[in-house]
Design an enzyme around this catalytic site. Structure first.
Site, mmCIF file in Angstrom:
data_model
loop_
_atom_site.group_PDB
_atom_site.id
_atom_site.type_symbol
_atom_site.label_atom_id
_atom_site.label_comp_id
_atom_site.label_asym_id
_atom_site.label_seq_id
_atom_site.Cartn_x
_atom_site.Cartn_y
_atom_site.Cartn_z
ATOM 1 N N ASP A 33 2.646 -4.584 8.136
ATOM 2 C CA ASP A 33 1.047 -3.989 7.719
ATOM 3 C C ASP A 33 0.097 -5.161 7.986
ATOM 4 O O ASP A 33 -0.165 -5.857 7.062
ATOM 5 C CB ASP A 33 1.351 -3.336 6.276
ATOM 6 C CG ASP A 33 -0.027 -2.595 5.849
ATOM 7 O OD1 ASP A 33 -1.087 -2.855 6.708
ATOM 8 O OD2 ASP A 33 -0.138 -2.032 4.942
ATOM 9 N N HIS A 51 0.793 -1.149 0.109
ATOM 10 C CA HIS A 51 -0.163 -0.058 -0.052
ATOM 11 C C HIS A 51 0.768 1.315 0.092
ATOM 12 O O HIS A 51 2.074 1.186 0.295
ATOM 13 C CB HIS A 51 -0.982 -0.146 1.413
ATOM 14 C CG HIS A 51 -2.042 0.981 1.231
ATOM 15 N ND1 HIS A 51 -1.732 2.162 1.598
ATOM 16 C CD2 HIS A 51 -3.228 0.795 1.142
ATOM 17 C CE1 HIS A 51 -2.930 3.011 1.601
ATOM 18 N NE2 HIS A 51 -3.899 2.000 1.308
ATOM 19 N N GLN A 90 -5.195 -5.539 6.732
ATOM 20 C CA GLN A 90 -6.229 -6.679 6.128
ATOM 21 C C GLN A 90 -6.029 -7.957 6.634
ATOM 22 O O GLN A 90 -6.620 -8.701 6.363
ATOM 23 C CB GLN A 90 -5.888 -6.791 4.523
ATOM 24 C CG GLN A 90 -5.481 -5.381 3.874
ATOM 25 C CD GLN A 90 -7.317 -4.688 3.607
ATOM 26 O OE1 GLN A 90 -8.243 -5.553 3.959
ATOM 27 N NE2 GLN A 90 -7.311 -3.650 3.346
ATOM 28 N N CYS A 105 -4.771 2.348 -4.078
ATOM 29 C CA CYS A 105 -3.285 2.854 -3.400
ATOM 30 C C CYS A 105 -2.319 1.865 -3.594
ATOM 31 O O CYS A 105 -1.443 1.300 -2.416
ATOM 32 C CB CYS A 105 -3.473 3.036 -1.742
ATOM 33 S SG CYS A 105 -4.602 4.479 -1.337
ATOM 34 N N LYS A 124 -11.411 -0.620 9.661
ATOM 35 C CA LYS A 124 -11.139 -1.839 9.138
ATOM 36 C C LYS A 124 -11.691 -3.146 9.770
ATOM 37 O O LYS A 124 -12.050 -4.282 9.098
ATOM 38 C CB LYS A 124 -9.921 -2.048 8.217
ATOM 39 C CG LYS A 124 -9.568 -1.153 7.179
ATOM 40 C CD LYS A 124 -8.296 -1.545 6.362
ATOM 41 C CE LYS A 124 -7.616 -0.385 5.789
ATOM 42 N NZ LYS A 124 -8.412 0.017 4.599
#
Length: 419
Positions: A205, A128, A208, A374, A231
């Protein structure tokens, strides 16, 4: 078997999400954009309203009852987040506005203090923008060098190339756990293990992954991990940074101001203990409390249950999408039962712009994403200006996938009829 027992997880939880029970353009809403932002259950909305209606006060600073209640709820949420990802200490959880701020915190605090000319930072081409741009800026400031792991022929993280990049010059590896475009689940434990052999630090990261599967930062052994509340069924404006305590203790503050200090003199200041050293100014109190409520809600369902159900949805979504001619899905296919990737599919249909697909599907009440998500460098590799993306969460159902597929086929037929 009773009716209740025959219901799927998606059927059982839909009543918890008020926003899902509406019509958009005279059609029942189908929300397939949870990779961008998840919807919020009533339990989270109630907690947020309760704070502003009954406990609204600043934290840590007041001797009165409202401040005490607000502080207890705010810090209680930190405990919940720490337990949710199995952090060794609550002091390892730093509240941020979002994951982007969390990455920037590490970049500007640790990066500027520790990176030198010729040091190497390893990223991947699937990152991202929030995990690319900060490191580009830091590399320009420090003289560090960026290296990008490419994709395999099956459009997965090239682990062999990654290992070939590692050397004594490697100071940092910053990698996404689950790609928001490819949907692939990267082998972060193995990535971390290899990096640590060379003395490099690792940032994951997990935007997700934290909302969709059980995360154990101690088993992962990463040095930092970031996630965004919006999220994972919480509100916007709140995220968190996990960092190993010894590393956080050695890092200088990212921002200065109230809340993060110990003592302030005219010529110097001393800083507070963890985690407050990194939380300058009045924080997003209500949002942090709502994040704690979101963690409670996810725990009440069970992260293993969420992950297993989403694997079923993934398998079903791919089975249906693969029946559509000239539709290209990005990323490796799931293995049997939908395993090995997230419940999302970024795709393009030959001859039809992704934004046109999304616009017409919206007329049917179906919300999907279109654009570069992104991940512009990744789309350039695919020679695509963007893609359409359907991303699911545990409140979605097979019936919604069926409706989406029918609408998508009708939309494709419409555009093809114009040619």
């Amino acid at each position: 078997m009773t009716l209740i027992q025959s219901k799927t997880l998606g059927d059982r939880v839909r009543g918890d999400f008020p926003i899902l029970h509406q019509e958009v353009n005279d059609n029942p809403l189908i929300y397939f954009d949870s990779a961008a932002s998840s919807q919020k259950p009533q339990a989270v909305l109630d907690v947020l309203q309760h704070y502003y209606q009954w406990d609204n006060a600043n934290v840590h600073r007041g001797a009165h009852t409202l401040s005490g209640r607000a502080t207890d709820a705010y810090e209680g949420a930190r405990d919940k987040v720490a337990q949710f990802i199995n952090a060794a200490s609550r002091d390892e959880i730093i509240y941020t506005r979002n994951a982007s701020e969390a990455i920037n915190l590490v970049a500007y605090s640790w990066g500027l203090a520790n990176l030198n000319p010729g040091d190497e930072i390893i990223l991947s081409v699937m990152e991202h923008h929030s995990n690319i741009v900060p490191w580009q800026i830091i590399a320009q400031k420090t003289g560090a060098i960026l290296k990008y792991v490419e994709l395999t022929s099956t459009e997965e993280f090239d682990f062999e190339q990654y290992k070939s990049f590692l050397s004594d010059k490697t100071r940092l590896v910053s990698i996404v756990h689950v790609s928001n475009t490819l949907g692939v689940i990267n082998p972060v434990e193995a990535i971390t293990q290899e990096a640590h052999k060379h003395g490099a630090k690792v940032l994951i990261d997990a935007c997700q992954s934290v909302p969709h599967m059980r995360i154990d930062v101690q088993a992962m052994d990463c040095d930092w991990l970031v996630a965004s509340g919006h999220k994972m069924c919480a509100t916007t404006g709140i995220g968190f940074l996990y960092g190993k305590k010894d590393i956080l203790l050695a890092m200088p503050p990212f921002m200065g101001g109230g809340e993060m200090i110990d003592e302030v003199f005219l010529d110097h200041s001393t800083y507070g203990d963890l985690p407050h050293k990194f939380e300058a100014g009045t924080p997003a109190i209500g949002e942090a409390i709502a994040l704690g409520a979101a963690v409670d809600y996810l725990n009440s369902i069970g992260m293993d249950n969420i992950h297993a159900y989403e694997e079923e949805l993934t398998a079903y979504l791919f089975k249906k999408l693969e029946t559509i001619p000239n539709l290209r899905i990005y990323g490796a296919k799931p293995t049997s039962g939908g395993k090995g990737r997230a419940a999302l599919a970024a795709f393009n249909v030959e001859g039809i712009h992704a934004s046109d697909l999304a616009t017409l599907l919206d007329h049917d009440g179906i919300a999907i994403r279109s654009g570069h998500h992104c991940t512009q460098p990744l789309h350039r590799i695919f020679n695509a200006s963007g893609s359409a993306r359907a991303s699911l969460y545990f409140y979605n159902t097979r019936e919604e996938i069926d409706t989406f597929i029918t609408a998508l086929k009708n939309t494709i037929d419409f555009f093809q009829s114009l040619n």
